[in-house]
Write a protein that holds these residues in place. Structure first.
Motif, mmCIF file in Angstrom:
data_model
loop_
_atom_site.group_PDB
_atom_site.id
_atom_site.type_symbol
_atom_site.label_atom_id
_atom_site.label_comp_id
_atom_site.label_asym_id
_atom_site.label_seq_id
_atom_site.Cartn_x
_atom_site.Cartn_y
_atom_site.Cartn_z
ATOM 1 N N GLY A 81 0.596 -1.204 0.076
ATOM 2 C CA GLY A 81 0.127 -0.209 0.089
ATOM 3 C C GLY A 81 0.869 1.348 0.190
ATOM 4 N N GLY A 82 2.223 1.125 -0.008
ATOM 5 C CA GLY A 82 3.074 2.340 -0.067
ATOM 6 C C GLY A 82 3.580 2.816 1.313
ATOM 7 N N GLU A 83 3.093 2.147 2.414
ATOM 8 C CA GLU A 83 3.521 2.738 3.585
ATOM 9 C C GLU A 83 5.018 2.102 3.882
ATOM 10 O OE1 GLU A 83 1.068 0.239 3.220
ATOM 11 O OE2 GLU A 83 -0.561 0.742 4.161
ATOM 12 N N PRO A 84 5.728 2.954 4.522
ATOM 13 C CA PRO A 84 7.179 2.395 4.930
ATOM 14 C C PRO A 84 7.338 1.060 5.524
ATOM 15 C CG PRO A 84 6.430 4.445 6.062
ATOM 16 C CD PRO A 84 5.590 4.126 5.418
ATOM 17 N N VAL A 85 8.359 0.432 5.424
ATOM 18 C CA VAL A 85 8.831 -0.714 6.429
ATOM 19 C C VAL A 85 9.228 -0.288 7.674
ATOM 20 C CG1 VAL A 85 10.092 -2.888 6.474
ATOM 21 C CG2 VAL A 85 9.330 -2.016 4.029
ATOM 22 N N ARG A 86 8.960 -1.073 8.560
ATOM 23 C CA ARG A 86 9.320 -0.809 9.831
ATOM 24 C C ARG A 86 10.854 -0.921 10.061
ATOM 25 N NH1 ARG A 86 5.712 -0.525 14.092
ATOM 26 N NH2 ARG A 86 3.799 -1.335 13.864
ATOM 27 N N PRO A 87 11.507 -0.123 10.647
ATOM 28 C CA PRO A 87 13.044 0.015 10.551
ATOM 29 C C PRO A 87 13.645 -1.398 11.193
ATOM 30 C CG PRO A 87 12.362 1.456 12.163
ATOM 31 C CD PRO A 87 11.044 1.069 11.607
ATOM 32 N N PHE A 88 14.737 -1.827 10.828
ATOM 33 C CA PHE A 88 15.451 -2.879 11.311
ATOM 34 C C PHE A 88 16.106 -2.704 12.586
ATOM 35 C CE2 PHE A 88 19.283 -5.674 11.816
ATOM 36 C CZ PHE A 88 18.814 -6.791 12.111
ATOM 37 N N PRO A 89 15.621 -3.156 13.834
ATOM 38 C CA PRO A 89 16.212 -2.900 15.162
ATOM 39 C C PRO A 89 17.673 -3.329 15.372
ATOM 40 C CG PRO A 89 14.222 -4.106 15.221
ATOM 41 C CD PRO A 89 14.645 -4.250 13.870
ATOM 42 N N PRO A 90 18.646 -2.259 15.741
ATOM 43 C CA PRO A 90 20.025 -2.783 16.005
ATOM 44 C C PRO A 90 20.146 -3.785 16.961
ATOM 45 C CG PRO A 90 19.799 -0.436 16.038
ATOM 46 C CD PRO A 90 18.309 -0.766 15.926
ATOM 47 N N LEU A 91 19.266 -4.157 17.761
ATOM 48 C CA LEU A 91 19.422 -4.993 18.860
ATOM 49 C C LEU A 91 19.255 -6.546 18.090
ATOM 50 C CD1 LEU A 91 16.624 -7.041 19.960
ATOM 51 C CD2 LEU A 91 16.125 -4.515 20.573
ATOM 52 N N LEU A 92 18.497 -6.671 17.023
ATOM 53 C CA LEU A 92 18.470 -7.934 16.319
ATOM 54 C C LEU A 92 19.721 -8.238 15.575
ATOM 55 C CD1 LEU A 92 14.850 -8.074 15.007
ATOM 56 C CD2 LEU A 92 15.826 -8.973 17.243
ATOM 57 N N GLY A 93 20.693 -7.104 15.177
ATOM 58 C CA GLY A 93 21.853 -7.313 14.569
ATOM 59 C C GLY A 93 22.826 -7.853 15.470
ATOM 60 N N GLU A 94 22.575 -7.217 16.653
ATOM 61 C CA GLU A 94 23.334 -7.708 17.927
ATOM 62 C C GLU A 94 23.362 -9.111 18.023
ATOM 63 O OE1 GLU A 94 23.043 -4.773 20.773
ATOM 64 O OE2 GLU A 94 23.353 -2.975 19.508
ATOM 65 N N LEU A 95 22.032 -9.385 18.343
ATOM 66 C CA LEU A 95 21.661 -10.930 18.637
ATOM 67 C C LEU A 95 22.285 -11.773 17.488
ATOM 68 C CD1 LEU A 95 18.136 -10.677 20.314
ATOM 69 C CD2 LEU A 95 20.270 -11.652 21.376
ATOM 70 N N ALA A 96 21.983 -11.396 16.288
ATOM 71 C CA ALA A 96 22.118 -12.370 15.400
ATOM 72 C C ALA A 96 23.944 -12.628 15.285
ATOM 73 C CB ALA A 96 21.964 -11.939 13.977
ATOM 74 N N ARG A 97 24.632 -11.511 15.373
ATOM 75 C CA ARG A 97 25.929 -11.540 15.547
ATOM 76 C C ARG A 97 26.555 -12.649 16.512
ATOM 77 N NH1 ARG A 97 25.576 -6.548 13.609
ATOM 78 N NH2 ARG A 97 25.650 -5.380 15.647
#
Length: 219
Positions: A81-97
């Motif tokens: 519908g053209g709405e922006p995607v929710r931003p990627f949370p940095p904490l998930l990047g930290e958890l992934a690493r």
């Protein structure tokens, strides 16, 4: 995240080369925080939805994307519908690493593309996910999966076909699963959820939440 990020997990189990299961990796407080965040991400017009597959069927899993919007089979920066995607949370990047380090014994090498997309999937008692490959990403970086709530049967296959050989793994709330290297393009899916297996202390009485973190490589 809260104090005590990790409980004392079981030893990592290599399911296939590059595919590692770490039972009980997320502590109960961390699971509660992630469940609360998933509820927040699920709200509003950019919240959870079921996707229609190219052949017309509807996915039984409900999903919200963070960082990039995924739909079969592409990424975009906006919702239909053209709405922006929710931003990627940095904490998930930290958890992934940290998850990669726990699974492989070392963090991602310097210069590895950053994690920048997460798919948050909710499975009710009847939901399932067919065997598929995660192939929309342009970065050859391990996929990291965090499991919350009800346990499931996670079917991890081979890189050539949806058929055998495959291994069925029971993933429970708090478990970590990482797959990369020679298993990065392995077919995988969820043939069934195991209702009634969630630990209410972790914040989810029923159903399964899965947070899958990826590096899109899309810049």
């Amino acid at each position: 995240m809260g104090d005590g990020l990790f409980d004392v997990p079981a030893e990592p189990v290599e399911v296939a080369p590059g595919a590692v299961h770490v039972p009980g990796w997320l502590s109960t407080p961390t699971q509660r925080e992630l469940v609360a965040l998933c509820r927040e991400w699920a709200r509003g017009p950019a919240g959870m939805r079921r996707h229609r597959m190219p052949r017309g069927g509807m996915m039984s899993v409900r999903m919200v994307s963070l960082g990039w919007h995924w739909e079969p089979y592409r990424y975009s920066r906006t919702l239909p519908g053209g709405e922006p995607v929710r931003p990627f949370p940095p904490l998930l990047g930290e958890l992934a690493r940290a998850g990669v380090a726990a699974a492989y014994g070392a963090p991602p090498p310097a210069g590895t593309p950053d994690y920048d997309v997460a798919l948050v999937n909710f499975y009710d008692a009847e939901a399932k996910m067919g065997l598929h490959q995660d192939r929309e990403e342009q970065a050859d970086v391990p996929v990291v999966s965090f499991n919350l709530g009800d346990a499931c049967v996670f079917r991890f296959g081979n890189t050539e076909t949806r058929g055998r050989p495959y291994t069925d793994v029971e993933l429970r709330g708090g478990d970590l699963f990482v797959f990369g290297g020679p298993s990065r393009m392995a077919y995988h899916g969820v043939p069934r959820v195991l209702p009634g297996t969630a630990d209410p202390a972790a914040g989810l009485d029923s159903g399964r939440l899965n947070i899958t973190v990826r590096a899109s490589g899309l810049g």
